[in-house]
Design an enzyme around this catalytic site. Structure first.
Site, PDB file in Angstrom:
ATOM      1  N   CYS A 155     -18.804 -95.503 -16.279  1.00  0.00           N
ATOM      2  CA  CYS A 155     -19.555 -96.184 -15.514  1.00  0.00           C
ATOM      3  C   CYS A 155     -18.831 -96.995 -14.935  1.00  0.00           C
ATOM      4  O   CYS A 155     -19.504 -98.003 -14.212  1.00  0.00           O
ATOM      5  CB  CYS A 155     -20.899 -96.468 -16.006  1.00  0.00           C
ATOM      6  SG  CYS A 155     -20.211 -98.494 -16.654  1.00  0.00           S
ATOM      7  N   CYS A 211     -18.884 -99.749 -24.380  1.00  0.00           N
ATOM      8  CA  CYS A 211     -19.041-100.687 -22.476  1.00  0.00           C
ATOM      9  C   CYS A 211     -20.759-100.856 -23.545  1.00  0.00           C
ATOM     10  O   CYS A 211     -21.839 -99.951 -23.300  1.00  0.00           O
ATOM     11  CB  CYS A 211     -18.865 -99.628 -21.559  1.00  0.00           C
ATOM     12  SG  CYS A 211     -19.519 -99.592 -20.229  1.00  0.00           S
ATOM     13  N   CYS A 224     -23.224 -98.538 -20.341  1.00  0.00           N
ATOM     14  CA  CYS A 224     -23.432 -97.204 -20.654  1.00  0.00           C
ATOM     15  C   CYS A 224     -23.399 -96.558 -21.745  1.00  0.00           C
ATOM     16  O   CYS A 224     -23.726 -95.768 -22.246  1.00  0.00           O
ATOM     17  CB  CYS A 224     -22.539 -96.671 -19.561  1.00  0.00           C
ATOM     18  SG  CYS A 224     -20.837 -95.776 -20.610  1.00  0.00           S
ATOM     19  N   CYS A 233      -8.147-101.832 -30.213  1.00  0.00           N
ATOM     20  CA  CYS A 233      -7.670-100.608 -30.117  1.00  0.00           C
ATOM     21  C   CYS A 233      -8.323 -99.605 -28.898  1.00  0.00           C
ATOM     22  O   CYS A 233      -9.622 -99.078 -29.571  1.00  0.00           O
ATOM     23  CB  CYS A 233      -7.808-100.030 -31.321  1.00  0.00           C
ATOM     24  SG  CYS A 233      -6.147 -98.972 -31.457  1.00  0.00           S
TER      25      CYS A 233
END
Length: 159
Positions: free
Chosen positions: A78, A123, A126, A147
Site C-alpha cells: 500500500c 503495516c 493494510c 527484522c
C-alpha cells in the site's frame, strides 16, 4: 472430590490461555482492505505469501538486506512509509533490520506460531505482515531489531 479439583484447575488454566491466544488472532479492519483475489492480482506469489499469509522469505535473499542508500522503505502492498534508511543497520540476520519504525505506521501483535510469544509487525494501513521485532538490537540506540522481510518493502531513494 479433591482428585477432581486439580485436573479441573489445570483444564481451566489451559483453556484461558487458549482463549487469550485466539483473541490476538482476531481480524482487524484496516484503512486499505482488499479481497484475497485483489491481493493475489496485485502481488507476486512471494509477496502474497509474506504480506498476506505471514510467511517468511529465505534469509539473505533480499537485495534490500545490503542496501545502504539514503531513502525510505514503504509497504510493498500500500506504499505506507514504514522505515527510514538512517535507522537501518546490518544485524547479520539475513533480513533487513531497523532499530525503529516510523511511529503510527507499523502495528504490533503477538504471534504464537513457533510455540512461544513473539512480537509480530504489520503495516498499520493494510495489515500486511512485515516481520518481527526483537530486543537484541543496537544498545546505543533503541535496543530493538525490527527484522523485516525485504519482499514486504519498497525502497524509494532520496533525490
Amino acid at each position: 472430590m479433591k482428585k477432581l479439583i486439580v485436573p479441573l484447575l489445570c483444564l481451566f488454566a489451559f483453556s484461558c490461555n487458549t482463549a487469550a491466544q485466539k483473541n490476538n488472532d482476531t481480524k482487524q479492519s484496516f484503512e486499505v482492505s482488499k479481497t484475497e483475489a485483489q491481493w493475489k492480482a496485485q502481488l507476486t506469489d512471494l509477496e502474497y505469501y509474506v504480506l498476506r499469509k505471514s510467511g517468511t522469505e529465505q534469509r539473505f535473499s533480499s537485495p534490500l538486506n545490503k542496501n545502504y542508500k539514503d531513502g525510505i522503505y514503504l509497504c510493498k502492498a500500500c506504499e505506507t512509509p514504514l522505515f527510514k534508511s538512517e535507522h537501518k543497520y546490518d544485524s547479520g540476520s539475513g533480513w533487513p533490520s531497523f532499530d525503529r519504525e516510523i511511529k503510527g505506521n507499523v502495528a504490533f501483535s503477538t504471534d504464537y506460531n513457533l510455540g512461544y510469544a513473539r512480537t509480530e509487525e504489520h503495516c498499520a494501513t493494510c495489515g500486511g505482515h512485515l516481520g518481527h521485532v526483537f530486543n537484541d538490537g543496537p544498545k546505543e540506540t533503541t535496543g530493538k531489531r525490527h527484522c523485516i522481510n525485504g519482499v514486504a518493502l519498497k525502497f524509494i531513494p532520496n533525490k
